[in-house]
Design a protein around this motif. Structure first.
Motif, PDB file in Angstrom:
ATOM      1  N   ARG A 168      39.074  38.816  39.410  1.00 52.35           N
ATOM      2  CA  ARG A 168      39.293  40.071  40.117  1.00 52.35           C
ATOM      3  C   ARG A 168      38.510  39.988  41.427  1.00 52.35           C
ATOM      4  N   GLY A 200      37.126  37.963  31.680  1.00 42.88           N
ATOM      5  CA  GLY A 200      37.606  37.771  33.032  1.00 42.88           C
ATOM      6  C   GLY A 200      36.452  37.468  33.974  1.00 42.88           C
ATOM      7  N   GLU A 202      34.916  37.959  38.089  1.00 43.28           N
ATOM      8  CA  GLU A 202      35.004  38.789  39.275  1.00 43.28           C
ATOM      9  C   GLU A 202      34.225  38.119  40.399  1.00 43.28           C
TER      10      GLU A 202
ATOM     11  N   LEU B 335      47.940  44.316  43.609  1.00 41.20           N
ATOM     12  CA  LEU B 335      46.562  44.807  43.620  1.00 41.20           C
ATOM     13  C   LEU B 335      46.490  46.124  42.877  1.00 41.20           C
ATOM     14  N   ASP B 336      45.337  46.365  42.317  1.00 43.12           N
ATOM     15  CA  ASP B 336      45.110  47.565  41.532  1.00 43.12           C
ATOM     16  C   ASP B 336      43.668  47.955  41.803  1.00 43.12           C
ATOM     17  N   LEU B 337      43.462  49.037  42.530  1.00 37.81           N
ATOM     18  CA  LEU B 337      42.096  49.396  42.906  1.00 37.81           C
ATOM     19  C   LEU B 337      41.912  50.911  42.925  1.00 37.81           C
TER      20      LEU B 337
END
Lengths: 678, 678
Positions: A168, A200, A202, B335-337
């Protein structure tokens, strides 16, 4: 690999295997599962893969290593040595290639999972394996005919060069990615956060080209009275700064329950206390960063522990439910959130990890003590007592762990004691009383001499003798008991009864004068009967909690006792036993763990797996609620007695049955109470 | 289940099975996999599980349903009917119990995965399955003897009652959890966000007791010129408000490349444009919320699409790399924010999802068009043209999909046209020219009458006739060509050559007067030779892009053409074909998809699986870069010609070979250029 390939043996791991001639030492280490660090991925930049080749005859291995077993010293190594220095005999593992049978030593500082040194031998080891690591990568340049994002090519590079899953990427990193890649000519260092092998990843931060740190983390123990923290280097594992400060919430109440009351009685009171503790923590972090000489933005990870009330207040959760039965926590599980959400000024991507709480009265600090002292790995049945304003008590071994908290109140910390003070220079911390003459001698914090030694007055002239701290009170009362100055019920005798003029009238009871500083303009430091009673209350609460766990475990004795907490570090085990603070145990089996909660926080900071481990252990801890256990009350009342002077190591189980409690019943029932829901 | 158990048949699904007598209809639906909604989990609160029982004889099913096949109407239903109303014949599925063989109809609005109505029959269906859902739960109260956090008990309730994995809980929710649980008497409604069945869950918001909404999301298409959005109800799937506004970035440059230039030439220029588009989007969302009558805080999800430059600017990423080869995107993936990270004032837990980009010139808007028009599901070979300032062109079917963008410039939107204006009331949008008299008639936006109809002057008195918009220009030039006013090279004839006084001199060339408003104080609206040239450029760019994809696909014709984009909705397919904007195709096979990018965004908002699906499809789209394809230039030059008037549906492949380009070579080479890296 064939029988003709060179054989390579790594020490100290003992791992061995054959690799094709020409393989670099770093690559050989990877193939054989040898723990050899590298940030730059074998490009001769980071020097973390330093190794020491050995030559000559190794009969143990049936091997003789020729001087030319490795490729010659090369110009990358020479350049590195010239610029940054390289110890004699060292090679860069990524540059030296294995040409013939070889023996290679990996020095501790070149191990990726190096062990962090701890002072006490009995404590669990800390293996460095933090949640954040630096990774240097070379990223493919964009191709007009095969369009893909810079981010996607970075992810491919991290997968190919470091085996990382697709990470991410926060927006603030994405916004700077294109410029950083071009400035670093398609080379980039990433700080990658990963909580476990299956989790995951980041990207927390990026730097153009090669970046070697600093990369820091902070572990804090947020206590009711003191906030203590360590700033650690996440690359080396070393503690770069340690500091502590008072918890400014003290102005809202000395102990936890008075702070919960403040929240209940004042609209916005919880928010006030939250702001106070967050501000103090931010200040402490600033002090730690200054001491370590790093910028606050170099701090990427924070681990915090604290009792449930501190845990909730730090998070901005109203602690009101912790003030009455059933003492419901908002959340018991571990938490992982952006540090900015609790208003801390660190790196913008820094995260806060909070260890799980065990129960409404047994917090993340107790979980950290369990992590540090590892009763779950102990064959012996160990009793761990974390003595602070509240005492957390843990009893267990591999098979089973029990926990409770006991409301000892602040007497052990010198509060509510007539001449009491916090442990600071000038405070009496050690006391001995001659059983014949009943004359005392003592030591004060900040001076190594006893009070009867020559030069003591001069040595303490600067600080003065200002009061008595928690450990001093424990010792004073235990010594008074052994000298027959105070009886089993806790009454101090008169001058006539004790034969010493140091026993002076004090209202309807008596006090014992330790030190009279009045002629020199200082204070009179005496132990009053009220002081003895306060300590009786506190130690009875502690003892009763421990007994309750022993009852539940079905045992009459424990194999060893660990005293934790800053105060625990200063208690004399012998005096604690004499006073009946802790259950009967051979004195040599009583040890001090220092600030075990802080150590536990540091372990969770430096080792990602420890977080999952303590969460698992906490789930199987059986919680005992002292507030509603009738037997706690029984144990408490019985334990207020002081053991016999004639028996310095009495059986407290026997003493607990003694009915000779002298002070009246109304006062005897005056144990610290918890508020119940109306 | 035995043969004696009642048989229940659900319509319209046709699912059937036996359940023990006394089973509720809701429970029977769950067991048989029938899609029946429920937020309250069968507690008679939410009424989402309404069903219509059928009685009598069902020969098709070989079944007769007795009047007492279901348990009698009960007081929960009566209370609900009295308070909120219940249509005749409806029952609450959680209250009605199956006592004997039954036939139960599930009305569309009671289906959890109900289908959202779309206007066009040929487009893919939208099945409602948003990333955020409401779940009502009853949470166990805390137990002193089995301490656990309120959060942990909530997680257990969500797992047991809704089958959800342990959710993440943001601090702002955790801070309010304890009070909410107690206020709701241990009943709570949670908005839970989950992107897929295998993904984690997050509690976005909580409400004490039962809460039924509103729960909204917004889908936006951020275009260079216009920002258009829909506010949708995530519970019902319906569009509650639609609105559009100008992109205020226009002040930094009309087209994309001039905005990229602005960013290159002005320090802070990208940040200025980011602030402008974010501010506009926030304003649009405010307008949508006001129109729908909901608070902004009821918006929990946002899906945005846009071309790569808009995509980057909205995210605060400097678009400079999109201005030169190799046109590298910062990121191509979805994207995911948190929406708050781009400065939007929505619910604090709202998230922004952005669809993936296809390439440096083919953005998330094109991905949304693919999602809406689904070439990947088409047996036919379909050419999709999204006409805006840039044209995105997609060619494909089940087997293979190609995409490119073509720099058409803003002429199709009325910019750079002498009398051009945006599509707004007063603009000429339809044109017909009589091939004999060469007299025009037209319609203007805001009036249903043709200009030669009685009452036209009165009907347009309010708006006036102010200019000509994109679709009007296309029609005017196509009609001029068919009437012989303009020749194949694009030259407008003189009055003598054309036999109409409407052809007037205009510098060294001529113009054709559509409408002379000057006597009434209005403008002269004429098509100049420069206008024809601008449209020739634009249409040649569009055509050349489509041809390039056809070359790559190895085809000479396509099965059908879809015109997308707000402008595409107004283009007359016949005129587009006449003008040679698009490759030859039977006119009935040319359809308009309206704002397909906006529709694609709405699909991604309403259906979680569509997000993963489009990410997969985008990865297999083959991108063709027009800027470096020599054949694009060839196609472009050839396609500037206008087809013969004598052949209203000419073979454009043949026309493309015509050499009669009249305007001089210097101008002919003046196609919109992209900047290259120096």
């Amino acid at each position: 690999m064939s029988e003709r390939d060179p054989l390579v043996i790594f020490t100290p791991s003992g791992r061995r295997g054959r690799v094709p001639a020409g393989t670099s030492v770093l690559e050989a280490a990877r193939r054989l599962g040898v723990d050899l660090d590298s940030v730059c991925g074998g490009r001769g930049i980071c020097s973390r893969c330093q190794i020491t080749p050995a030559f000559g005859s190794f009969p143990k291995h049936g091997l003789t290593v020729a001087p030319d077993a490795l490729s010659p010293w090369n110009e990358v190594e020479e350049r590195y040595r010239a610029r940054r220095g390289l110890p004699q005999g060292r090679r860069l593992g990524c540059q030296a290639r294995i040409l013939a049978d070889a023996v290679i030593d990996v020095p501790p500082e070149s191990q990726l999972h190096r062990q962090v040194v701890r002072k006490r031998a009995e404590a669990r080891e800390i293996v460095l394996d933090p949640v954040i690591r630096l990774h240097f990568v070379e990223v493919a340049e964009p191709d007009l005919h095969h369009p893909s994002g810079d981010m996607e090519r970075l992810a491919e590079a991290l997968a190919a060069q470091w085996g990382l899953p697709r990470p991410r990427v926060p927006l603030r990193v994405l916004q700077r990615l294109q410029a950083a890649l071009r400035r670093g000519e398609w080379k980039l260092t990433c700080a990658v956060r990963r909580t476990g092998p299956g989790d995951g990843a980041e990207i927390v931060e990026i730097w153009p080209g090669f970046h070697e740190g600093p990369l820091c983390g902070v572990a804090v123990d947020v206590g009711s009275t003191t906030i203590a923290g360590h700033l650690c280097d996440l690359v080396t594992g070393e503690v770069r700064a340690s500091s502590g400060m008072m918890n400014p919430q003290i102005r809202f109440g000395e102990d936890l329950m008075s702070r919960v009351s403040y929240a209940m009685q004042n609209p916005g009171g919880a928010a006030e206390m939250t702001a106070a503790v967050r501000g103090a923590l931010d200040g402490l972090i600033g002090a730690l960063a200054a001491e370590a000489g790093v910028d606050r933005s170099a701090i990427l990870e924070l681990v915090a522990v604290g009792n449930p009330v501190m845990h909730h207040l730090l998070l901005g959760i109203d602690p009101v439910e912790l003030g009455w039965a059933p003492f419901a926590l908002a959340t018991a599980g571990p938490l992982d959130l952006p540090a900015v959400e609790i208003g801390l000024d660190l790196h913008p991507g820094a995260r806060l990890h909070m260890l799980p709480c065990i129960a409404g009265h047994v917090g993340a600090d107790a979980a950290a003590v369990v992590l540090s002292e590892a009763p779950d790995r102990s064959e012996d049945l160990v009793l761990i007592v974390d003595v602070g304003t509240n005492a957390e008590i843990i009893l267990g071994n591999r098979q089973r762990i029990l926990a409770c908290s006991s409301p000892t109140g602040p007497a052990f910390e010198g509060a509510q004691i007539s001449a009491g003070q916090r442990a600071a220079p000038g405070a009496i911390e050690r006391v001995e009383i001659d059983p014949q003459t009943r004359e005392p001698r003592f030591r004060v914090i900040g001076c190594d001499l006893w009070s009867d030694a020559p030069g003591f007055a001069e040595a303490t002239a600067r600080t003065g003798i200002t009061g008595i701290c928690g450990s001093g009170i424990i010792e004073a009362i235990a010594e008074m008991r052994m000298a027959g100055i105070v009886d089993a019920s806790g009454l101090i005798g008169s001058a006539e009864q004790t034969g010493t003029a140091r026993c002076i009238p004090d209202g309807r009871t008596h006090a014992y004068v330790l030190h009279d500083g009045r002629p020199a303009g200082g204070p009179l430091i005496a132990i009053t009967n009220a002081d003895v009673r306060a300590i009786q209350m506190a130690k009875a609460a502690l003892y009763a909690g421990a007994r309750l766990l022993m009852d539940r475990m079905g045992v009459d004795r424990v194999d060893r006792i660990v005293l934790a907490g800053a105060f625990g570090a200063h208690i004399s085990p012998r005096h604690a036993l004499v006073l009946g603070m802790i259950p009967d145990c051979p004195v040599e089996k009583v040890t001090s763990a220092g600030n075990a909660a802080g150590t536990g926080a540091r372990i969770a900071l430096l080792n990602a797996a420890a977080r999952a481990e303590i969460a698992r252990v906490v789930r199987r801890i059986e919680k005992v609620e002292t507030a509603v256990e009738p037997r706690f009350q029984e144990h408490f009342v019985a334990a207020t007695a002081l053991p016999h002077a004639s028996d310095p190591f009495p059986s407290l189980a026997a003493i607990a049955r003694l009915p000779d409690i002298a002070f009246n019943a109304g006062e005897g029932g005056d144990r610290p109470r918890r508020r119940r829901r109306a």
